[in-house]
Design a protein around this motif. Structure first.
Motif, PDB file in Angstrom:
ATOM      1  N   GLY B  16       0.835  -1.208   0.000  1.00 16.19           N
ATOM      2  CA  GLY B  16       0.000   0.000   0.000  1.00 16.19           C
ATOM      3  C   GLY B  16       0.858   1.241   0.000  1.00 16.19           C
ATOM      4  O   GLY B  16       0.640   2.167  -0.778  1.00 16.19           O
ATOM      5  N   ALA B  17       1.886   1.194   0.850  1.00 20.20           N
ATOM      6  CA  ALA B  17       2.755   2.367   0.996  1.00 20.20           C
ATOM      7  C   ALA B  17       3.472   2.670  -0.318  1.00 20.20           C
ATOM      8  O   ALA B  17       3.523   3.813  -0.750  1.00 20.20           O
ATOM      9  N   THR B  18       3.995   1.620  -0.968  1.00 19.69           N
ATOM     10  CA  THR B  18       4.760   1.869  -2.189  1.00 19.69           C
ATOM     11  C   THR B  18       3.862   2.373  -3.314  1.00 19.69           C
ATOM     12  O   THR B  18       4.282   3.150  -4.134  1.00 19.69           O
ATOM     13  N   ALA B  19       2.629   1.903  -3.320  1.00 20.05           N
ATOM     14  CA  ALA B  19       1.729   2.327  -4.385  1.00 20.05           C
ATOM     15  C   ALA B  19       1.265   3.765  -4.174  1.00 20.05           C
ATOM     16  O   ALA B  19       1.043   4.492  -5.129  1.00 20.05           O
ATOM     17  N   GLN B  21       2.833   6.348  -2.440  1.00 17.21           N
ATOM     18  CA  GLN B  21       3.761   7.481  -2.429  1.00 17.21           C
ATOM     19  C   GLN B  21       4.899   7.278  -3.424  1.00 17.21           C
ATOM     20  O   GLN B  21       5.145   6.178  -3.893  1.00 17.21           O
ATOM     21  N   ALA B  22       5.555   8.356  -3.735  1.00 15.81           N
ATOM     22  CA  ALA B  22       6.633   8.308  -4.713  1.00 15.81           C
ATOM     23  C   ALA B  22       7.751   7.411  -4.212  1.00 15.81           C
ATOM     24  O   ALA B  22       8.036   7.370  -3.017  1.00 15.81           O
ATOM     25  N   GLU B  23       8.345   6.705  -5.146  1.00 12.74           N
ATOM     26  CA  GLU B  23       9.461   5.850  -4.796  1.00 12.74           C
ATOM     27  C   GLU B  23      10.752   6.608  -5.031  1.00 12.74           C
ATOM     28  O   GLU B  23      10.903   7.269  -6.049  1.00 12.74           O
ATOM     29  N   GLU B  63       4.781   5.473 -10.431  1.00 12.63           N
ATOM     30  CA  GLU B  63       4.139   5.022 -11.671  1.00 12.63           C
ATOM     31  C   GLU B  63       2.716   5.553 -11.836  1.00 12.63           C
ATOM     32  O   GLU B  63       2.277   5.823 -12.954  1.00 12.63           O
ATOM     33  N   SER B  64       2.014   5.718 -10.711  1.00 11.75           N
ATOM     34  CA  SER B  64       0.624   6.174 -10.825  1.00 11.75           C
ATOM     35  C   SER B  64       0.541   7.698 -10.950  1.00 11.75           C
ATOM     36  O   SER B  64      -0.475   8.228 -11.384  1.00 11.75           O
ATOM     37  N   ASN B  65       1.601   8.382 -10.575  1.00 10.42           N
ATOM     38  CA  ASN B  65       1.641   9.840 -10.741  1.00 10.42           C
ATOM     39  C   ASN B  65       2.974  10.269 -11.342  1.00 10.42           C
ATOM     40  O   ASN B  65       3.775  10.945 -10.691  1.00 10.42           O
ATOM     41  N   PRO B  66       3.253   9.857 -12.574  1.00 11.30           N
ATOM     42  CA  PRO B  66       4.583  10.139 -13.129  1.00 11.30           C
ATOM     43  C   PRO B  66       4.878  11.644 -13.244  1.00 11.30           C
ATOM     44  O   PRO B  66       6.043  12.032 -13.238  1.00 11.30           O
ATOM     45  N   GLU B  67       3.825  12.470 -13.302  1.00  7.27           N
ATOM     46  CA  GLU B  67       4.071  13.920 -13.440  1.00  7.27           C
ATOM     47  C   GLU B  67       4.743  14.503 -12.197  1.00  7.27           C
ATOM     48  O   GLU B  67       5.234  15.618 -12.222  1.00  7.27           O
ATOM     49  N   ASN B  68       4.758  13.712 -11.107  1.00  4.55           N
ATOM     50  CA  ASN B  68       5.421  14.203  -9.894  1.00  4.55           C
ATOM     51  C   ASN B  68       6.905  13.818  -9.847  1.00  4.55           C
ATOM     52  O   ASN B  68       7.569  14.080  -8.851  1.00  4.55           O
ATOM     53  N   ALA B  69       7.398  13.189 -10.898  1.00 10.53           N
ATOM     54  CA  ALA B  69       8.790  12.722 -10.877  1.00 10.53           C
ATOM     55  C   ALA B  69       9.757  13.889 -10.702  1.00 10.53           C
ATOM     56  O   ALA B  69       9.503  15.004 -11.172  1.00 10.53           O
ATOM     57  N   SER B  70      10.845  13.617 -10.013  1.00 11.79           N
ATOM     58  CA  SER B  70      11.878  14.646  -9.880  1.00 11.79           C
ATOM     59  C   SER B  70      13.256  13.990  -9.897  1.00 11.79           C
ATOM     60  O   SER B  70      13.397  12.809  -9.551  1.00 11.79           O
ATOM     61  N   ILE B 186      20.324   6.305 -17.234  1.00 11.97           N
ATOM     62  CA  ILE B 186      20.250   6.397 -15.777  1.00 11.97           C
ATOM     63  C   ILE B 186      19.501   5.199 -15.220  1.00 11.97           C
ATOM     64  O   ILE B 186      18.345   4.976 -15.575  1.00 11.97           O
ATOM     65  N   GLU B 187      20.176   4.442 -14.350  1.00 16.42           N
ATOM     66  CA  GLU B 187      19.489   3.369 -13.645  1.00 16.42           C
ATOM     67  C   GLU B 187      19.500   3.682 -12.158  1.00 16.42           C
ATOM     68  O   GLU B 187      20.549   4.008 -11.608  1.00 16.42           O
ATOM     69  N   GLY B 188      18.317   3.591 -11.546  1.00 19.19           N
ATOM     70  CA  GLY B 188      18.227   3.871 -10.114  1.00 19.19           C
ATOM     71  C   GLY B 188      17.860   2.615  -9.347  1.00 19.19           C
ATOM     72  O   GLY B 188      17.143   1.750  -9.854  1.00 19.19           O
ATOM     73  N   ILE B 189      18.374   2.524  -8.119  1.00 22.16           N
ATOM     74  CA  ILE B 189      17.997   1.417  -7.224  1.00 22.16           C
ATOM     75  C   ILE B 189      17.027   1.976  -6.191  1.00 22.16           C
ATOM     76  O   ILE B 189      17.336   2.980  -5.527  1.00 22.16           O
ATOM     77  N   ARG B 190      15.874   1.360  -6.084  1.00 19.37           N
ATOM     78  CA  ARG B 190      14.856   1.857  -5.135  1.00 19.37           C
ATOM     79  C   ARG B 190      15.356   1.710  -3.704  1.00 19.37           C
ATOM     80  O   ARG B 190      15.929   0.675  -3.329  1.00 19.37           O
ATOM     81  N   GLN B 191      15.120   2.736  -2.941  1.00 22.60           N
ATOM     82  CA  GLN B 191      15.582   2.719  -1.548  1.00 22.60           C
ATOM     83  C   GLN B 191      14.555   2.102  -0.618  1.00 22.60           C
ATOM     84  O   GLN B 191      13.371   2.176  -0.872  1.00 22.60           O
TER      85      GLN B 191
END
Lengths: 180, 191
Positions: B16-19, B21-23, B63-70, B186-191
């Motif tokens: 639930g948490a991962t879905a 909020q932003a990762e 993924e559900s709010n990609p416009e918030n990416a930074s 760019i490859e990122g590792i999720r924290q």
């Protein structure tokens, strides 16, 4: 007449000395000037080609010079004990700066493993490539040691003129022509 | 039974948490799965390729709010590498990057416009040679998912063309070499 003796330098030492003086001044001027050239200047590539080729040959000549110097009698030093120690230290520093300038220059161009071509005649391979930021560090050393070298060489010339004109000694004469 | 219930509760709350909020991702520079490369014309006859070896950064992506990416990236300008020591030394000098004066280049995103097809435009402030400009990077999502070692990774590529003179880098390399194309992987590792 070729070898040095207790009274004077021989032709070999005299020749190497003045050739080195000429080449050091020429390489310093060329090195300074070539950094100001635009990318489209024909000398943008020719300048470094001459600078590196001549520099490598001078390095070889200097190594031969040190060997020749060790294999010959040294002319007796003129002047007080203080002047003699000063002259020794000054000459030692000239050799150190000469070698430091040339070795650091070599380390710039060979930092990525490329050798240095000498007049497209033969190539000196890279030996040391793993110093961190090698080309930048060697570049700093090359500039400051070259600058120190020409300044010290200027002082060396002034001292030679002082001994010749003020002290009326044959210090300069015996570096121009073997003395009897 | 209790244990199973607890486990499912915990996992449900985690998912639930991962879905919701932003990762947050750290760019995998340690494993060198990220690249900042450049390409500039040589005399108009060929390409010169190079890269910056040292940089670090992170991004956040939902993924559900990609416009918030930074995205935030800092590049060590002295780490420029064009596979030629003399040229790299010149590029670090004050004719180009002046790395003593400007040891860092940086990018801070301001907004992201997803196109809905796995591509998008990332807007942000890019600082190079002490000059900050608004740039927009064309972004393409490459993929994401579990990696074989228990982590989660996500990768993008990006491209932008910069005009060197805009950043006060005005050494004349010729008319064909005024712009430099940047390619980012760019490859990122999720924290």
């Amino acid at each position: 007449m070729i070898r040095d003796n207790q009274r004077s330098y021989g032709w070999a030492t005299i020749g190497i000395h003045w050739l080195t003086a000429l080449v050091v001044v020429a390489l310093f001027a060329l090195g300074y000037w070539m950094l100001t050239l635009s990318y489209y200047d024909p000398w943008y590539r020719l300048g470094p080609w001459w600078h590196k080729s001549v520099g490598i040959l001078l390095l070889a000549l200097t190594v031969a010079r040190v060997v020749w110097r060790a294999a010959n009698k040294k002319p007796e030093l003129i002047g007080s004990r203080f002047e003699q120690i000063g002259a020794h230290l000054g000459h030692l520093l000239l050799y150190v700066l000469l070698l430091l300038t040339m070795v650091s220059g070599y380390l710039i161009s060979t930092a990525d493993g490329r050798g240095i071509s000498v007049f497209d005649w033969f190539e000196v391979p890279a030996l040391i490539t793993s110093i961190p930021a090698q080309e930048d560090l060697a570049g700093e050393v090359h500039w400051y040691s070259a600058l120190a070298l020409v300044i010290l060489a200027g002082g060396h010339s002034l001292m030679a003129l002082k001994h010749h004109f003020l002290d009326k000694q044959n210090t300069l004469k015996r570096m121009l022509k073997p003395q009897k | 039974m209790k244990k199973l219930l607890l486990a499912s509760l915990v996992s449900a709350s985690l998912f639930g948490a991962t879905a919701a909020q932003a990762e947050d991702y750290v760019i995998d520079t340690d494993g060198a799965h990220a690249f900042v490369q450049f390409k500039i014309s040589h005399l108009g006859y060929s390409w010169l390729l190079g890269r910056f070896n040292d940089f670090e950064g992170n991004f956040s992506y939902d993924e559900s709010n990609p416009e918030n990416a930074s995205v935030s990236v800092t590049i060590d300008t002295a780490s420029i590498d064009s596979n030629h020591a003399e040229r790299d030394k010149h590029l670090r000098s004050d004719d180009f990057l002046d790395v003593e004066e400007f040891p860092e280049a940086s990018f801070e995103s301001t907004s992201y416009k997803p196109n809905g097809d796995g591509t998008g435009t990332l807007m942000g402030k890019f600082t190079l040679h002490g000059v900050t400009k608004d740039i927009s990077i064309d972004v393409k999502e490459i993929g994401s998912g579990q990696d074989p070692w228990g982590g989660f990774r996500r990768g993008f590529e990006g491209g932008v063309t910069l005009t060197l003179a805009d950043y006060g880098i005005d050494y004349d390399l010729g008319p064909a070499s005024r712009d430099v194309e940047i390619f980012l992987s760019i490859e990122g590792i999720r924290q």
